[in-house]
Design a protein around this motif. Structure first.
Motif, PDB file in Angstrom:
ATOM      1  N   UNK A  26      39.830  29.244  44.096  1.00 31.96           N
ATOM      2  CA  UNK A  26      40.459  30.270  44.926  1.00 31.96           C
ATOM      3  C   UNK A  26      41.886  30.444  44.427  1.00 31.96           C
ATOM      4  N   UNK A  27      42.288  31.730  44.192  1.00 28.82           N
ATOM      5  CA  UNK A  27      43.617  32.052  43.706  1.00 28.82           C
ATOM      6  C   UNK A  27      44.320  32.940  44.729  1.00 28.82           C
ATOM      7  N   UNK A  28      45.639  32.873  44.728  1.00 25.26           N
ATOM      8  CA  UNK A  28      46.366  33.853  45.513  1.00 25.26           C
ATOM      9  C   UNK A  28      46.480  35.128  44.699  1.00 25.26           C
ATOM     10  N   UNK A  29      47.167  36.102  45.216  1.00 25.87           N
ATOM     11  CA  UNK A  29      47.240  37.401  44.546  1.00 25.87           C
ATOM     12  C   UNK A  29      48.075  37.369  43.277  1.00 25.87           C
ATOM     13  N   UNK A  30      48.777  36.266  43.042  1.00 26.75           N
ATOM     14  CA  UNK A  30      49.576  36.146  41.824  1.00 26.75           C
ATOM     15  C   UNK A  30      48.936  35.201  40.811  1.00 26.75           C
ATOM     16  N   UNK A  31      47.654  34.911  40.970  1.00 28.88           N
ATOM     17  CA  UNK A  31      46.863  34.088  40.083  1.00 28.88           C
ATOM     18  C   UNK A  31      47.316  32.627  40.059  1.00 28.88           C
ATOM     19  N   UNK A  50      43.235  34.077  24.597  1.00 24.34           N
ATOM     20  CA  UNK A  50      41.808  34.187  24.877  1.00 24.34           C
ATOM     21  C   UNK A  50      41.540  34.529  26.339  1.00 24.34           C
ATOM     22  N   UNK A  51      42.487  34.174  27.236  1.00 25.00           N
ATOM     23  CA  UNK A  51      42.280  34.394  28.672  1.00 25.00           C
ATOM     24  C   UNK A  51      42.913  35.691  29.158  1.00 25.00           C
ATOM     25  N   UNK A  52      43.387  36.506  28.235  1.00 30.36           N
ATOM     26  CA  UNK A  52      44.049  37.743  28.650  1.00 30.36           C
ATOM     27  C   UNK A  52      43.094  38.637  29.439  1.00 30.36           C
ATOM     28  N   UNK A  53      41.878  38.764  28.983  1.00 35.36           N
ATOM     29  CA  UNK A  53      40.902  39.591  29.693  1.00 35.36           C
ATOM     30  C   UNK A  53      40.555  39.020  31.049  1.00 35.36           C
ATOM     31  N   UNK A  54      40.486  37.662  31.137  1.00 33.99           N
ATOM     32  CA  UNK A  54      40.187  37.018  32.410  1.00 33.99           C
ATOM     33  C   UNK A  54      41.290  37.305  33.434  1.00 33.99           C
ATOM     34  N   UNK A  55      42.544  37.175  33.003  1.00 35.57           N
ATOM     35  CA  UNK A  55      43.661  37.429  33.905  1.00 35.57           C
ATOM     36  C   UNK A  55      43.700  38.885  34.350  1.00 35.57           C
ATOM     37  N   UNK A  56      43.396  39.785  33.415  1.00 38.78           N
ATOM     38  CA  UNK A  56      43.393  41.203  33.763  1.00 38.78           C
ATOM     39  C   UNK A  56      42.349  41.506  34.832  1.00 38.78           C
ATOM     40  N   UNK A  57      41.189  40.887  34.722  1.00 33.13           N
ATOM     41  CA  UNK A  57      40.145  41.101  35.724  1.00 33.13           C
ATOM     42  C   UNK A  57      40.530  40.488  37.058  1.00 33.13           C
ATOM     43  N   UNK A  58      41.128  39.288  37.003  1.00 36.41           N
ATOM     44  CA  UNK A  58      41.577  38.632  38.222  1.00 36.41           C
ATOM     45  C   UNK A  58      42.618  39.485  38.946  1.00 36.41           C
TER      46      UNK A  58
END
Length: 782
Positions: free
Chosen positions: A116-121, A155-163
């Motif tokens: 679970x993440x807050x709105x700021x990841x 490598x996680x740039x796409x993951x963060x963008x989706x989050x």
């Protein structure tokens, strides 16, 4: 009280005696519905505990609308004077974010990675599986920004963008990735489901929940399927054995292996038959290899080099067993094979220490073993497994079929080309009518060798026939048909038929060949042909075509034009007439005959290509051979899709000093005078040694024309490479050679002519016939 949502009062037996307004809002039940009933009746299931015990801790209540409601309950006793509880005040609240509820336990113990993440990841909570994947306890991640907890932020740039997208839009999303995990040995494929989390009564996301599934099996299955699909599209694009092997290597490296090679048995590249048994050490020839890393021993066996694989080696085992052979680091056969490769490799080209897995797959097609494909993994972390062996066999099977198709095509093409070359004229006969040059270019397309041919045929009277033709289709059948037509044209030319009549007979022959004497099974057969006859005495060119492009003529002044032909139908259509066209050419003109492969192609305009041909024919060159090369270079595309035959002929003329003609009166008394005139002409030409035979020939032919023919009668002597005697008359009746009996007074004339001359014959003309005979001349006489 923090998080208190409702209050209820019960007696010592758990019967509800009081019900607050907050309890009504929370559960939907009014006081009238609840008071007087036991509190446990509100629970979703009957607990095994007592009534009071059931009202403590985390419980699941059933809302009035039937839905389930999770609450944390606490019961405070109300005691009497003797200290005995007379009732309870029960308070209920929703569980907090860290409350160890049943739902929380399910979250914590889930087999998938959940976070679970807050709105700021930033991390708010992780379950046990997520901590195991990350390789750290939950306390080390809580409150930290996700990108700070991974090594490969790119490598996680796409993951963060989706989050971030889920937090901003409030819409669920799915993200798929292929990445490593700190606590796992290998890279894994992950499918991440993300959805927004909202506070009660709020429409704005307060955070994002994440569930990550390990989808490695599905990922690799899709990758294998994609590789097979790509193999179907990229392997076998050409009917070339080596190119097909190179395409297989390009597909395997680097996605499937760090190094790959294709070795074939020698017979595949030659014309021998395949071996019946593969035993012991096996010799193979390297046709393709490739590597994605420096330090692989591909140079240990050079391209085109023959190499012997020991019996225990993976390639030899794969060939003997007919299935994939797996070999891993640590196995004795594997170590021996790697050591042998390293020993043969040039300096700096040996296997690195990281080599750990080899897969050898036989290339088999239609039950025949063609060779072996070898794949080696060095930097790739995983060893080859059984799934890889199955995939390798599937790829090798597809490649083997393409290699076998290429091998069969190459063999058929070689056979067809050999047959074609054996049927085409090797050395054109020397004659005075024309100077000739020719070119034949076999097709390099997938269709194979076509049925194009050309010929130059000497005719009587110093004339010459120029022929080009094209049989429909490709391969050995077309070459064989071309040979039959070429022979038929020579036979009909020997009869000395006019071009239009010759094509009519040839059309009948093609129709007969197509029917094959089987009415129920008619083969597809057709051809085009152009037949031209040039007479150096009259300098006239007579041409007829059967569905063939017209010839081009270059006059001595440099002007070029196409001969205006009345194009007839292709051979084999039948029932339609052919028409001949006759033109007069000045000496030194160049006549170009060609097949449609020179000017026709799917991407070319025929008229434009014909104009290019006419321009190219006007080029100044030293010889006709040079002009042939110039024309082909200027007109042909880089990769012609059909065979090309080109025949160039520069015309010559026999002047009046080499031709003598006499009109003969239809009276036997004039035979002697005609014979004497011929003898005097030979003396003027310096051919006194040929006078005796010529007198006999002239006497016999003129006498027969007077006796059996019709006026007008004409004698013509032509001094060419041979001495030609021609007698023409107005009758169309041809003479026949017969053997006279002992007491016959006649019948020996033509027999004498046949015995004394090199050859003789007759031909039909527009006004009758011509009987001719040729005598050979010594080079000094010519």
């Amino acid at each position: 009280m923090e998080h208190v949502s409702a209050t209820a009062v019960t007696d010592a037996a758990g019967v509800v005696t009081g019900w607050s307004e907050a309890a009504r809002r929370l559960t939907g039940h009014t006081a009238q519905e609840v008071v007087g009933r036991t509190a446990r009746e509100l629970l979703a299931e009957d607990p095994p505990q007592s009534a009071v015990t059931a009202l403590k801790g985390t419980v699941v209540l059933r809302h009035r609308d039937g839905s389930l409601l999770t609450l944390v309950l606490d019961a405070c006793p109300v005691r009497g004077g003797d200290g005995t509880p007379t009732g309870y005040v029960v308070t209920g609240r929703r569980p907090g974010p860290t409350e160890p509820t049943l739902a929380g336990q399910a979250f914590q113990q889930a087999s998938m990675s959940m976070s679970v993440f807050d709105t700021r990841q930033h991390y708010l909570r992780l379950n046990d599986m997520a901590c195991r994947v990350m390789g750290v306890p939950e306390e080390a991640l809580l409150g930290r920004f996700f990108a700070d907890t991974v090594e490969d932020a790119e490598h996680t740039r796409g993951f963060l963008a989706t989050l971030r997208q889920v937090a901003e839009t409030g819409r669920p999303a799915r993200y798929e990735s292929f990445a490593g995990a700190p606590a796992l040995n290998h890279e894994h494929a992950w499918t991440c489901e993300m959805w927004p989390v909202r506070e009660e009564g709020s429409t704005e996301p307060a955070g994002v929940a994440l569930a990550a599934f390990d989808s490695s099996d599905q990922y690799w299955a899709r990758q294998r399927l994609a590789l097979l699909n790509e193999a179907a599209a990229t392997i076998g694009t050409t009917l070339d054995v080596v190119r097909t092997a190179e395409e297989l290597v390009a597909l395997l490296v680097p996605r499937y292996a760090d190094f790959a090679s294709v070795d074939l048995l020698d017979w595949v590249l030659g014309s021998d038959e395949p071996p019946t048994v593969l035993e012991g050490d096996i010799a193979l020839r390297r046709v393709a290899h490739g590597s994605s890393h420096e330090g692989t021993p591909e140079a240990a066996v050079r391209l085109g080099e023959r190499d012997v694989y020991p019996a225990p080696s993976p390639p030899a085992r794969a060939l003997r067993e007919g299935r994939a052979a797996l070999s891993q680091a640590g196995e004795p056969d594997f170590m021996r094979w790697v050591a042998e490769r390293n020993a043969r490799a040039p300096a700096g080209r040996s296997y690195r220490k990281g080599v750990h897995s080899v897969l050898a797959v036989p290339l088999k097609a239609r039950g025949t073993t063609l060779g072996v494909a070898v794949a080696v993994r060095i930097a790739h972390p995983d060893d080859f497994a059984e799934d890889d062996a199955v995939l390798g066999e599937e790829l090798a099977s597809r490649a083997a079929v393409c290699i076998d198709n290429a091998r069969r095509f190459a063999r058929e093409r070689t056979t067809a080309l050999a047959l074609q070359n054996s049927l085409l004229p090797r050395g054109l006969p020397g004659q005075a009518a024309v100077e000739v040059a020719h070119r034949y270019l076999p097709s390099g397309s997938l269709a194979g060798i076509g049925g194009d041919w050309f010929d130059v045929i000497p005719l009587s009277g110093s004339r010459v026939a120029l022929v080009v033709g094209d049989v429909v289709g490709h391969g050995i059948p077309s070459s064989a048909t071309m040979g039959r037509l070429c022979t038929a044209v020579r036979t009909l030319a020997d009869v000395d038929l006019p071009p239009d009549e010759l094509l009519t007979h040839l059309d009948d022959l093609v129709t007969h060949l197509a029917s094959g004497d089987r009415d129920d099974e008619v083969a597809e057969l057709g051809a085009t042909c152009l037949y031209a006859v040039y007479d150096p005495v009259s300098r006239r060119l007579t041409t007829a075509a059967a569905g063939h492009p017209p010839p081009a003529v270059v006059l001595p002044d440099g002007t070029t034009r196409l001969v205006p032909l009345s194009a007839g139908p292709p051979l084999g259509v039948g029932g339609l007439p052919f028409e001949a066209t006759e033109i007069e050419l000045p000496e030194g003109s160049v006549v170009a005959l060609y097949t449609d492969g020179l000017i026709e192609d799917r991407d070319r305009d025929v008229d434009h290509a014909t104009d290019e041909l006419c321009r190219a024919l006007t080029a100044r060159t030293d010889t006709l051979d040079d002009l042939c090369d110039t024309v082909l270079k200027a007109v042909l595309p880089e990769e012609p899709g059909d065979d090309v035959a080109l025949l160039l002929a520069r015309t010559r003329a026999l002047g009046a000093d080499r031709v003598a003609t006499w009109d003969v009166a239809p009276d036997p008394a004039h035979v002697a005078a005609t014979r004497q005139a011929a003898t005097e002409q030979l003396a003027a030409w310096g051919l006194d040694e040929a006078a005796f035979v010529t007198e006999l020939v002239v006497s016999e032919l003129v006498t027969n024309a007077i006796r059996y023919g019709e006026p007008p009668i004409q004698l013509r002597l032509i001094r060419d490479r041979t001495l030609i005697c021609e007698v023409s008359d107005g009758s169309s009746t041809s003479p026949h050679l017969r053997r006279a009996h002992a007491f016959d007074e006649g019948g020996r004339g033509l027999l004498l002519v046949a015995q004394l001359t090199q050859r003789w014959g007759s031909r039909q003309t527009g006004g009758g016939k011509t009987i001719w005979a040729e005598q050979s001349l010594e080079p000094t006489e010519f």
